[in-house]
Write an enzyme that holds these catalytic residues in place. Sequence first.
Site, PDB file in Angstrom:
ATOM      1  N   ARG A 141     -66.250 -17.640  10.623  1.00 19.25           N
ATOM      2  CA  ARG A 141     -65.039 -18.380  10.254  1.00 19.25           C
ATOM      3  C   ARG A 141     -64.834 -19.597  11.154  1.00 19.25           C
ATOM      4  O   ARG A 141     -64.412 -20.650  10.696  1.00 19.25           O
ATOM      5  CB  ARG A 141     -63.812 -17.462  10.315  1.00 19.25           C
ATOM      6  CG  ARG A 141     -63.733 -16.540   9.107  1.00 19.25           C
ATOM      7  CD  ARG A 141     -62.903 -15.320   9.390  1.00 19.25           C
ATOM      8  NE  ARG A 141     -61.494 -15.615   9.561  1.00 19.25           N
ATOM      9  CZ  ARG A 141     -60.647 -14.786  10.169  1.00 19.25           C
ATOM     10  NH1 ARG A 141     -61.065 -13.645  10.664  1.00 19.25           N
ATOM     11  NH2 ARG A 141     -59.373 -15.108  10.269  1.00 19.25           N
ATOM     12  N   ARG A 160     -55.741  -8.788  16.453  1.00 23.62           N
ATOM     13  CA  ARG A 160     -55.101  -8.634  15.146  1.00 23.62           C
ATOM     14  C   ARG A 160     -55.899  -7.662  14.273  1.00 23.62           C
ATOM     15  O   ARG A 160     -55.331  -6.849  13.552  1.00 23.62           O
ATOM     16  CB  ARG A 160     -55.000  -9.998  14.439  1.00 23.62           C
ATOM     17  CG  ARG A 160     -54.317  -9.910  13.082  1.00 23.62           C
ATOM     18  CD  ARG A 160     -54.037 -11.264  12.479  1.00 23.62           C
ATOM     19  NE  ARG A 160     -55.236 -11.850  11.908  1.00 23.62           N
ATOM     20  CZ  ARG A 160     -55.296 -13.083  11.417  1.00 23.62           C
ATOM     21  NH1 ARG A 160     -54.242 -13.860  11.464  1.00 23.62           N
ATOM     22  NH2 ARG A 160     -56.418 -13.544  10.905  1.00 23.62           N
ATOM     23  N   ARG A 195     -57.750  -6.129   8.672  1.00 25.97           N
ATOM     24  CA  ARG A 195     -58.331  -7.159   7.799  1.00 25.97           C
ATOM     25  C   ARG A 195     -59.844  -7.175   7.952  1.00 25.97           C
ATOM     26  O   ARG A 195     -60.364  -7.210   9.059  1.00 25.97           O
ATOM     27  CB  ARG A 195     -57.759  -8.534   8.178  1.00 25.97           C
ATOM     28  CG  ARG A 195     -56.710  -9.016   7.211  1.00 25.97           C
ATOM     29  CD  ARG A 195     -56.063 -10.273   7.682  1.00 25.97           C
ATOM     30  NE  ARG A 195     -56.962 -11.425   7.661  1.00 25.97           N
ATOM     31  CZ  ARG A 195     -56.543 -12.679   7.749  1.00 25.97           C
ATOM     32  NH1 ARG A 195     -55.268 -12.941   7.860  1.00 25.97           N
ATOM     33  NH2 ARG A 195     -57.412 -13.660   7.730  1.00 25.97           N
ATOM     34  N   LYS A 253     -50.892 -20.160  12.525  1.00 22.72           N
ATOM     35  CA  LYS A 253     -50.336 -20.864  11.357  1.00 22.72           C
ATOM     36  C   LYS A 253     -49.345 -19.995  10.581  1.00 22.72           C
ATOM     37  O   LYS A 253     -48.252 -20.446  10.253  1.00 22.72           O
ATOM     38  CB  LYS A 253     -51.457 -21.280  10.378  1.00 22.72           C
ATOM     39  CG  LYS A 253     -52.471 -22.245  10.917  1.00 22.72           C
ATOM     40  CD  LYS A 253     -53.436 -22.700   9.821  1.00 22.72           C
ATOM     41  CE  LYS A 253     -54.298 -21.575   9.239  1.00 22.72           C
ATOM     42  NZ  LYS A 253     -55.341 -21.051  10.128  1.00 22.72           N
ATOM     43  N   ARG A 256     -58.377 -26.830   3.234  1.00 24.42           N
ATOM     44  CA  ARG A 256     -59.374 -26.391   4.194  1.00 24.42           C
ATOM     45  C   ARG A 256     -60.668 -27.180   4.074  1.00 24.42           C
ATOM     46  O   ARG A 256     -61.611 -26.934   4.826  1.00 24.42           O
ATOM     47  CB  ARG A 256     -59.687 -24.918   3.941  1.00 24.42           C
ATOM     48  CG  ARG A 256     -59.140 -23.985   5.003  1.00 24.42           C
ATOM     49  CD  ARG A 256     -59.526 -22.581   4.599  1.00 24.42           C
ATOM     50  NE  ARG A 256     -59.489 -21.662   5.708  1.00 24.42           N
ATOM     51  CZ  ARG A 256     -58.448 -20.899   6.003  1.00 24.42           C
ATOM     52  NH1 ARG A 256     -57.352 -20.961   5.307  1.00 24.42           N
ATOM     53  NH2 ARG A 256     -58.517 -20.059   7.010  1.00 24.42           N
TER      54      ARG A 256
HETATM   55  P1  ADP Z   1     -57.112 -17.513   8.922  1.00 19.45           P
HETATM   56  O1  ADP Z   1     -56.598 -18.901   8.954  1.00 19.45           O
HETATM   57  O2  ADP Z   1     -56.520 -16.622   9.954  1.00 19.45           O
HETATM   58  O3  ADP Z   1     -58.592 -17.445   8.869  1.00 19.45           O
HETATM   59  P2  ADP Z   1     -56.240 -17.100   6.129  1.00 19.45           P
HETATM   60  O4  ADP Z   1     -55.423 -15.929   5.758  1.00 19.45           O
HETATM   61  O5  ADP Z   1     -55.622 -18.451   6.020  1.00 19.45           O
HETATM   62  O6  ADP Z   1     -56.694 -16.773   7.603  1.00 19.45           O
HETATM   63  O7  ADP Z   1     -57.589 -17.117   5.272  1.00 19.45           O
HETATM   64  C1  ADP Z   1     -58.444 -16.007   5.189  1.00 19.45           C
HETATM   65  C2  ADP Z   1     -59.669 -16.342   4.351  1.00 19.45           C
HETATM   66  O8  ADP Z   1     -59.270 -16.664   3.007  1.00 19.45           O
HETATM   67  C3  ADP Z   1     -60.478 -17.551   4.800  1.00 19.45           C
HETATM   68  O9  ADP Z   1     -61.417 -17.214   5.796  1.00 19.45           O
HETATM   69  C4  ADP Z   1     -61.150 -17.972   3.488  1.00 19.45           C
HETATM   70  O10 ADP Z   1     -62.256 -17.176   3.184  1.00 19.45           O
HETATM   71  C5  ADP Z   1     -60.092 -17.690   2.456  1.00 19.45           C
HETATM   72  N1  ADP Z   1     -59.264 -18.898   2.225  1.00 19.45           N
HETATM   73  C6  ADP Z   1     -57.961 -19.073   2.579  1.00 19.45           C
HETATM   74  N2  ADP Z   1     -57.520 -20.295   2.259  1.00 19.45           N
HETATM   75  C7  ADP Z   1     -58.571 -20.937   1.687  1.00 19.45           C
HETATM   76  C8  ADP Z   1     -58.772 -22.239   1.165  1.00 19.45           C
HETATM   77  N3  ADP Z   1     -57.798 -23.152   1.173  1.00 19.45           N
HETATM   78  N4  ADP Z   1     -59.998 -22.555   0.671  1.00 19.45           N
HETATM   79  C9  ADP Z   1     -60.990 -21.659   0.650  1.00 19.45           C
HETATM   80  N5  ADP Z   1     -60.877 -20.426   1.141  1.00 19.45           N
HETATM   81  C10 ADP Z   1     -59.687 -20.044   1.658  1.00 19.45           C
END
Ligand code: ADP
Length: 190
Positions: free
Chosen positions: A144, A127, A133, A13, A88
């Site tokens: 996740r 990654r 991270r 994404k 999400r």
């Molecule tokens: P990825 O899609 O690779 O897991 P992101 O950088 O989008 O990584 O998100 C990392 C973390 O940040 C998620 O696992 C969650 O804990 C938190 N997070 C991100 N976006 C949201 C959201 N819209 N609602 C709740 N938590 C979020």
Amino acid sequence: MNIVIFGAPGSGKGTQSERLVKKYGLKHVSTGDLLREEMQAKTKLGLMADSYISKGQLVPDDVVIGMLEELVANNHDVPGFIFDGFPRTLPQGKALDEMLAKHGEKVSMVLSLELEDKELVDRLLKRGKISGRSDDTKEVIESRLKVYYGQTAPLKEFYKDQGKLVRITGQGSIDEIFESMTSVVDRIIA
Ligand code: ADP
């Protein structure tokens, strides 16, 4: 034009969003990036978010929704947004429709990057070695993915019912995937 980039963790994404932003002049909104900035700055919000993110859980809806409302309200001069990692959950999806409607806007399309679990896990582990991270470790990746299937994937039905869901294979080179995405966007905006 407001695009939601949808997909499991590791589906690409962020990478594709950055390229789409450049091509279409949209504003990139990554909730993950915003939360990580808060974590780095050790703000109150960041410390709270860290306690969820490091366990692979979602940050509570009201927190993320509040963050986005402010951002959308402060950027009404942009030609549109790319939402990456938001919504999400179903409540987040409904909140996004409402906050855009307040400004006479709507979600134009949802591009869903589809990839098998095995490939997702491989990519995230790779990654993790470079990014450092805290959530790119084997155990956290598993939670996740569980959270994705339990809480996030149901949004696909929500957008399918609205006729906005477009599935795109996340398998292939970054250029190939970008090409599939832009051909969908160009067809929809034509
Ligand atoms: P990825 O899609 O690779 O897991 P992101 O950088 O989008 O990584 O998100 C990392 C973390 O940040 C998620 O696992 C969650 O804990 C938190 N997070 C991100 N976006 C949201 C959201 N819209 N609602 C709740 N938590 C979020």
